[in-house]
Design a protein around this motif. Structure first.
Motif, PDB file in Angstrom:
ATOM      1  N   ASP A  34      -5.032 -39.476  17.513  1.00  0.00           N
ATOM      2  CA  ASP A  34      -6.271 -39.245  16.778  1.00  0.00           C
ATOM      3  C   ASP A  34      -7.211 -40.415  17.065  1.00  0.00           C
ATOM      4  OD1 ASP A  34      -8.223 -38.331  15.095  1.00  0.00           O
ATOM      5  OD2 ASP A  34      -7.192 -38.899  13.248  1.00  0.00           O
ATOM      6  N   ASP A  36     -10.753 -42.623  18.147  1.00  0.00           N
ATOM      7  CA  ASP A  36     -12.191 -42.815  17.977  1.00  0.00           C
ATOM      8  C   ASP A  36     -12.723 -43.618  19.155  1.00  0.00           C
ATOM      9  OD1 ASP A  36     -12.395 -41.485  15.498  1.00  0.00           O
ATOM     10  OD2 ASP A  36     -11.688 -43.281  14.464  1.00  0.00           O
ATOM     11  N   SER A  38     -15.884 -45.996  20.971  1.00  0.00           N
ATOM     12  CA  SER A  38     -17.054 -46.861  20.822  1.00  0.00           C
ATOM     13  C   SER A  38     -17.318 -47.540  22.159  1.00  0.00           C
ATOM     14  CB  SER A  38     -16.839 -47.901  19.720  1.00  0.00           C
ATOM     15  OG  SER A  38     -15.754 -48.760  20.049  1.00  0.00           O
ATOM     16  N   GLU A  51     -21.322 -44.049  21.093  1.00  0.00           N
ATOM     17  CA  GLU A  51     -21.046 -43.650  19.716  1.00  0.00           C
ATOM     18  C   GLU A  51     -22.333 -43.390  18.939  1.00  0.00           C
ATOM     19  OE1 GLU A  51     -18.454 -45.229  15.863  1.00  0.00           O
ATOM     20  OE2 GLU A  51     -19.186 -46.662  17.355  1.00  0.00           O
ATOM     21  N   ASN A  55     -23.249 -39.765  19.969  1.00  0.00           N
ATOM     22  CA  ASN A  55     -22.423 -39.163  18.912  1.00  0.00           C
ATOM     23  C   ASN A  55     -21.183 -38.473  19.477  1.00  0.00           C
ATOM     24  OD1 ASN A  55     -24.131 -39.930  16.764  1.00  0.00           O
ATOM     25  ND2 ASN A  55     -25.465 -38.167  17.160  1.00  0.00           N
ATOM     26  N   LEU A  56     -20.546 -39.102  20.447  1.00  0.00           N
ATOM     27  CA  LEU A  56     -19.342 -38.523  21.019  1.00  0.00           C
ATOM     28  C   LEU A  56     -18.211 -38.542  19.996  1.00  0.00           C
ATOM     29  CD1 LEU A  56     -19.292 -39.952  24.654  1.00  0.00           C
ATOM     30  CD2 LEU A  56     -19.859 -37.638  23.926  1.00  0.00           C
ATOM     31  N   ASP A  57     -17.477 -37.449  19.943  1.00  0.00           N
ATOM     32  CA  ASP A  57     -16.371 -37.309  19.007  1.00  0.00           C
ATOM     33  C   ASP A  57     -15.226 -36.612  19.723  1.00  0.00           C
ATOM     34  OD1 ASP A  57     -14.937 -37.495  16.704  1.00  0.00           O
ATOM     35  OD2 ASP A  57     -15.830 -35.739  15.754  1.00  0.00           O
ATOM     36  N   SER A  58     -14.001 -36.956  19.328  1.00  0.00           N
ATOM     37  CA  SER A  58     -12.828 -36.424  20.012  1.00  0.00           C
ATOM     38  C   SER A  58     -12.685 -34.925  19.792  1.00  0.00           C
ATOM     39  CB  SER A  58     -11.568 -37.146  19.539  1.00  0.00           C
ATOM     40  OG  SER A  58     -10.430 -36.628  20.190  1.00  0.00           O
ATOM     41  N   ASP A  59     -12.596 -34.179  20.880  1.00  0.00           N
ATOM     42  CA  ASP A  59     -12.312 -32.750  20.820  1.00  0.00           C
ATOM     43  C   ASP A  59     -10.827 -32.483  21.033  1.00  0.00           C
ATOM     44  OD1 ASP A  59     -14.911 -32.034  20.323  1.00  0.00           O
ATOM     45  OD2 ASP A  59     -15.427 -31.836  22.434  1.00  0.00           O
ATOM     46  N   GLN A  87     -14.108 -35.808  25.011  1.00  0.00           N
ATOM     47  CA  GLN A  87     -14.993 -35.986  23.871  1.00  0.00           C
ATOM     48  C   GLN A  87     -16.360 -35.376  24.191  1.00  0.00           C
ATOM     49  OE1 GLN A  87     -15.079 -39.629  21.813  1.00  0.00           O
ATOM     50  NE2 GLN A  87     -12.871 -39.821  21.779  1.00  0.00           N
ATOM     51  N   GLY A  89     -20.448 -34.425  22.220  1.00  0.00           N
ATOM     52  CA  GLY A  89     -21.311 -34.646  21.070  1.00  0.00           C
ATOM     53  C   GLY A  89     -22.759 -34.370  21.396  1.00  0.00           C
TER      54      GLY A  89
END
Length: 242
Positions: A34, A36, A38, A51, A55-59, A87, A89
């Motif tokens: 899980d 994150d 940066s 980040e 706004n990249l977020d883990s898919d 990732q 976003g």
């Protein structure tokens, strides 16, 4: 990197083989991380915060490993590890933009690495210590595209990188419980990579369960493109050992 490779390799020759497996051992594991993200990406002298701007977020991510240990003196043990982080976003890079892209953007980061590790068991009792070398095939691609336009930017790094490998585990007698840490690392000529994890493990029969924290940092330049990012978060894994 060649000097580091020779130095680590020479150190391994001095300590090996202090311990070998008594029989052939084989193991495999899969894990969920899980994570994150940066850091920053740069191309053609333009820099973007992955980040806060993208706004990249883990898919999704995939993590798997396979190892083979044997009692043959001198020859190293072998481990293969695979990691895929994807990732995406939707963010905003403003009028100043990034590499010709402005305004609202849709971004995707694909980071893939395959590790081949050759290592020796320096200690193999209630204290387990492995030392070795890893060849990491690293490929990272960041695509940034205007939502309401046609402009697209691509940042890519691709390399095979030698890294030092260290793994230590401490077994608690008669419990099946152990704690440990392992990692790969290198720093050379302005580039650096490290990939560490610390964990607790419970083993019953042939099955192993782990839970811990993993952090990976990549600061690597490939031509006009550069990734300077950190990925970290908790993980759980399940594996078998024969």
């Amino acid at each position: 990197m060649r000097k580091l490779l020779l130095a680590v390799g020479g150190s391994l020759i001095l300590v090996t083989p202090l311990s070998q497996a008594d029989v052939v051992g084989l193991g495999a594991s899969v894990s969920y991380w899980d994570s994150d993200l940066s850091g920053k990406a740069a191309t053609n002298n333009d820099v973007v915060d992955v980040e806060n701007d993208l706004n990249l977020d883990s898919d999704s991510n995939a993590n798997a490993s396979l190892y083979l240990e044997h009692p043959v003196p001198v020859l190293p043990n072998v481990r293969l590890s695979y990691t895929l982080v994807e990732q995406s976003g939707r963010g905003e890079v403003g009028l100043v933009g990034f590499d010709g892209v402005t305004g609202d953007v849709q971004s995707d980061l694909d980071l893939e690495q395959l590790d081949l590790t050759l290592y020796y068991e320096v200690l193999d009792n209630w204290v387990n210590l492995d030392l070795g070398l890893t060849a990491r095939d690293l490929a990272g691609d960041l695509t940034v595209q205007e939502v309401n336009g046609l402009a697209t930017s691509e940042t890519s790094v691709d390399a095979v990188i030698p890294m030092a490998y260290l793994s230590a585990r401490f077994d608690l007698p008669f419990t099946g419980v152990s704690v440990g840490a392992e990692g790969n690392f290198i720093s050379f000529d302005g580039d650096s990579l490290h990939d560490f994890n610390a964990y607790g493990q419970y083993e019953i029969a042939l099955v192993q369960f782990r839970a811990g924290y993993r952090q990976m940092a990549i600061d690597y330049e490939d031509g006009d493109d550069r990734l300077d990012i950190e990925i970290g978060g908790p993980f759980v894994s399940a594996g078998v050992a024969f």
